[in-house]
Structures are given as structure tokens and as C-alpha cells.
Design a protein around this motif. Structure first.
Motif, PDB file in Angstrom:
ATOM      1  N   MET A  42       0.788  -1.236   0.022  1.00  0.00           N
ATOM      2  CA  MET A  42      -0.001  -0.087   0.057  1.00  0.00           C
ATOM      3  C   MET A  42       0.863   1.235  -0.103  1.00  0.00           C
ATOM      4  O   MET A  42       0.349   2.185  -0.219  1.00  0.00           O
ATOM      5  CB  MET A  42      -0.835  -0.018   1.245  1.00  0.00           C
ATOM      6  CG  MET A  42      -2.134   0.642   1.037  1.00  0.00           C
ATOM      7  SD  MET A  42      -2.921   0.445  -0.105  1.00  0.00           S
ATOM      8  CE  MET A  42      -4.411   1.490  -0.147  1.00  0.00           C
ATOM      9  N   GLY A  43       2.004   1.366   0.419  1.00  0.00           N
ATOM     10  CA  GLY A  43       2.959   2.217   0.338  1.00  0.00           C
ATOM     11  C   GLY A  43       3.061   2.971  -0.794  1.00  0.00           C
ATOM     12  O   GLY A  43       3.467   4.232  -1.098  1.00  0.00           O
ATOM     13  N   LEU A  44       3.353   2.126  -2.081  1.00  0.00           N
ATOM     14  CA  LEU A  44       3.483   2.646  -3.398  1.00  0.00           C
ATOM     15  C   LEU A  44       2.142   3.413  -3.779  1.00  0.00           C
ATOM     16  O   LEU A  44       2.230   4.457  -4.389  1.00  0.00           O
ATOM     17  CB  LEU A  44       3.872   1.545  -4.159  1.00  0.00           C
ATOM     18  CG  LEU A  44       3.689   1.792  -5.841  1.00  0.00           C
ATOM     19  CD1 LEU A  44       4.749   2.814  -6.083  1.00  0.00           C
ATOM     20  CD2 LEU A  44       3.823   0.753  -6.763  1.00  0.00           C
ATOM     21  N   ILE A  45       1.301   2.918  -3.333  1.00  0.00           N
ATOM     22  CA  ILE A  45      -0.261   3.627  -3.864  1.00  0.00           C
ATOM     23  C   ILE A  45      -0.112   4.873  -3.260  1.00  0.00           C
ATOM     24  O   ILE A  45      -0.554   6.078  -3.789  1.00  0.00           O
ATOM     25  CB  ILE A  45      -1.495   2.953  -3.393  1.00  0.00           C
ATOM     26  CG1 ILE A  45      -1.504   1.327  -4.361  1.00  0.00           C
ATOM     27  CG2 ILE A  45      -2.791   3.402  -3.682  1.00  0.00           C
ATOM     28  CD1 ILE A  45      -1.670   1.523  -5.759  1.00  0.00           C
ATOM     29  N   ASN A  46       0.232   4.861  -1.929  1.00  0.00           N
ATOM     30  CA  ASN A  46       0.026   6.472  -1.178  1.00  0.00           C
ATOM     31  C   ASN A  46       1.073   7.312  -1.692  1.00  0.00           C
ATOM     32  O   ASN A  46       0.684   8.503  -1.589  1.00  0.00           O
ATOM     33  CB  ASN A  46       0.262   6.165   0.328  1.00  0.00           C
ATOM     34  CG  ASN A  46      -0.617   5.345   1.034  1.00  0.00           C
ATOM     35  OD1 ASN A  46      -1.861   5.593   0.752  1.00  0.00           O
ATOM     36  ND2 ASN A  46      -0.596   4.606   2.362  1.00  0.00           N
ATOM     37  N   ARG A  47       2.185   6.792  -2.026  1.00  0.00           N
ATOM     38  CA  ARG A  47       3.194   7.875  -2.708  1.00  0.00           C
ATOM     39  C   ARG A  47       2.906   8.313  -3.817  1.00  0.00           C
ATOM     40  O   ARG A  47       3.138   9.540  -4.363  1.00  0.00           O
ATOM     41  CB  ARG A  47       4.437   6.907  -2.694  1.00  0.00           C
ATOM     42  CG  ARG A  47       5.212   6.977  -1.402  1.00  0.00           C
ATOM     43  CD  ARG A  47       6.561   6.251  -1.577  1.00  0.00           C
ATOM     44  NE  ARG A  47       6.467   5.004  -1.563  1.00  0.00           N
ATOM     45  CZ  ARG A  47       7.198   4.088  -2.186  1.00  0.00           C
ATOM     46  NH1 ARG A  47       8.089   4.328  -2.760  1.00  0.00           N
ATOM     47  NH2 ARG A  47       6.893   2.700  -1.842  1.00  0.00           N
ATOM     48  N   GLU A  87      -2.341  -6.153 -11.722  1.00  0.00           N
ATOM     49  CA  GLU A  87      -3.032  -5.173 -12.216  1.00  0.00           C
ATOM     50  C   GLU A  87      -2.281  -3.779 -11.777  1.00  0.00           C
ATOM     51  O   GLU A  87      -2.078  -2.775 -12.501  1.00  0.00           O
ATOM     52  CB  GLU A  87      -4.152  -5.073 -11.410  1.00  0.00           C
ATOM     53  CG  GLU A  87      -5.315  -6.243 -11.876  1.00  0.00           C
ATOM     54  CD  GLU A  87      -6.462  -6.346 -11.263  1.00  0.00           C
ATOM     55  OE1 GLU A  87      -7.527  -6.499 -11.799  1.00  0.00           O
ATOM     56  OE2 GLU A  87      -6.359  -6.288 -10.129  1.00  0.00           O
ATOM     57  N   VAL A  88      -1.623  -3.623 -10.735  1.00  0.00           N
ATOM     58  CA  VAL A  88      -0.840  -2.570 -10.036  1.00  0.00           C
ATOM     59  C   VAL A  88       0.412  -2.552 -11.166  1.00  0.00           C
ATOM     60  O   VAL A  88       0.572  -1.427 -11.757  1.00  0.00           O
ATOM     61  CB  VAL A  88      -0.559  -2.835  -8.685  1.00  0.00           C
ATOM     62  CG1 VAL A  88       0.623  -2.024  -8.451  1.00  0.00           C
ATOM     63  CG2 VAL A  88      -1.601  -2.819  -7.760  1.00  0.00           C
ATOM     64  N   MET A  99     -12.923   2.826  -5.452  1.00  0.00           N
ATOM     65  CA  MET A  99     -12.957   1.449  -5.684  1.00  0.00           C
ATOM     66  C   MET A  99     -11.699   0.905  -4.363  1.00  0.00           C
ATOM     67  O   MET A  99     -10.701   1.730  -4.231  1.00  0.00           O
ATOM     68  CB  MET A  99     -12.202   1.101  -7.003  1.00  0.00           C
ATOM     69  CG  MET A  99     -12.016  -0.078  -7.321  1.00  0.00           C
ATOM     70  SD  MET A  99     -11.039  -0.326  -9.164  1.00  0.00           S
ATOM     71  CE  MET A  99     -10.454  -1.855  -8.854  1.00  0.00           C
ATOM     72  N   ALA A 100     -11.953  -0.177  -3.973  1.00  0.00           N
ATOM     73  CA  ALA A 100     -10.951  -0.710  -2.960  1.00  0.00           C
ATOM     74  C   ALA A 100      -9.742  -1.330  -3.908  1.00  0.00           C
ATOM     75  O   ALA A 100      -9.689  -2.185  -4.239  1.00  0.00           O
ATOM     76  CB  ALA A 100     -11.601  -2.079  -2.260  1.00  0.00           C
ATOM     77  N   LEU A 101      -8.833  -0.176  -3.446  1.00  0.00           N
ATOM     78  CA  LEU A 101      -7.512  -0.589  -3.858  1.00  0.00           C
ATOM     79  C   LEU A 101      -6.714  -1.865  -3.456  1.00  0.00           C
ATOM     80  O   LEU A 101      -6.028  -2.491  -4.171  1.00  0.00           O
ATOM     81  CB  LEU A 101      -6.537   0.835  -4.099  1.00  0.00           C
ATOM     82  CG  LEU A 101      -7.057   1.977  -4.872  1.00  0.00           C
ATOM     83  CD1 LEU A 101      -5.951   3.150  -4.651  1.00  0.00           C
ATOM     84  CD2 LEU A 101      -7.438   1.585  -6.282  1.00  0.00           C
ATOM     85  N   GLY A 102      -7.129  -2.175  -2.341  1.00  0.00           N
ATOM     86  CA  GLY A 102      -6.491  -3.155  -1.434  1.00  0.00           C
ATOM     87  C   GLY A 102      -6.833  -4.547  -2.220  1.00  0.00           C
ATOM     88  O   GLY A 102      -6.275  -5.660  -2.055  1.00  0.00           O
ATOM     89  N   ASP A 103      -7.942  -4.739  -3.073  1.00  0.00           N
ATOM     90  CA  ASP A 103      -8.189  -5.987  -3.965  1.00  0.00           C
ATOM     91  C   ASP A 103      -7.589  -6.118  -5.161  1.00  0.00           C
ATOM     92  O   ASP A 103      -7.766  -7.002  -5.668  1.00  0.00           O
ATOM     93  CB  ASP A 103      -9.753  -5.938  -4.017  1.00  0.00           C
ATOM     94  CG  ASP A 103     -10.678  -5.679  -2.754  1.00  0.00           C
ATOM     95  OD1 ASP A 103     -10.216  -6.322  -1.767  1.00  0.00           O
ATOM     96  OD2 ASP A 103     -12.040  -5.399  -2.693  1.00  0.00           O
ATOM     97  N   LEU A 104      -6.804  -5.346  -5.623  1.00  0.00           N
ATOM     98  CA  LEU A 104      -6.015  -5.283  -6.770  1.00  0.00           C
ATOM     99  C   LEU A 104      -4.764  -6.468  -6.599  1.00  0.00           C
ATOM    100  O   LEU A 104      -4.198  -6.667  -5.687  1.00  0.00           O
ATOM    101  CB  LEU A 104      -5.349  -4.007  -7.144  1.00  0.00           C
ATOM    102  CG  LEU A 104      -6.313  -2.789  -7.500  1.00  0.00           C
ATOM    103  CD1 LEU A 104      -5.618  -1.270  -7.607  1.00  0.00           C
ATOM    104  CD2 LEU A 104      -7.185  -3.250  -8.693  1.00  0.00           C
TER     105      LEU A 104
END
Length: 79
Positions: A1-6, A45-46, A36-41
Motif C-alpha cells: 500500500m506504500g506505493l499507492i500512497n506515494r 494489475e498494479v 474502488m477498494a485498491l487493496g483488492d488489486l
């Protein structure tokens, strides 16, 4: 999740980051809508979206892609 936050948030008091940050958010939101719940990716996909972001030419980089700036090598975007 750190990448998404950055990718989604600029640093406080760093106004110079806002333009590129908003542009990157727009690219991400073309793929994944808000709420959309990004944790479900999946990792795949990322990775696909990361590749899209890193191979898209940016005005702030003089028309070069982030990948070209990072590696120092030119890439051909013609399919």
C-alpha cells in the motif's frame, strides 16, 4: 500500500508536486474509479498501471518518459 500512497498524495508544503501529482492521479483514475477498494488489486494489475504511468511522456520531463529519465536510455513507443 506504500506505493499507492506515494503516488496519490503530495508531500505537505511541497506545492511544486501538485501538478505532476494530479496528472498521475488522473492516469490512475482512468484505470480504477474513485471509491474502488485498491487493496483488492492483484500485483499484476498494479504492475500494468505502473508500466502505463512510467512509459507515458511527460511535459515536465521535456517529452521524455519517467522510465527514460530513470534509466538514461531512450525507449521506442511505436508499436
Amino acid at each position: 500500500m506504500g506505493l499507492i500512497n506515494r503516488l496519490l498524495f503530495a508531500k505537505p508544503y511541497a506545492s511544486y508536486q501538485r501538478g505532476t501529482n494530479e496528472n498521475t492521479n488522473g492516469i490512475i483514475r482512468r484505470t480504477w474509479p474513485k471509491k474502488m477498494a485498491l487493496g483488492d488489486l492483484t500485483k499484476e494489475e498494479v504492475w500494468e498501471t505502473e508500466l502505463l504511468i512510467n512509459t507515458m511522456p511527460r511535459k515536465v520531463l521535456g517529452g521524455r518518459t519517467p522510465l527514460e529519465v530513470y534509466t538514461g536510455k531512450s525507449i521506442a513507443l511505436i508499436a
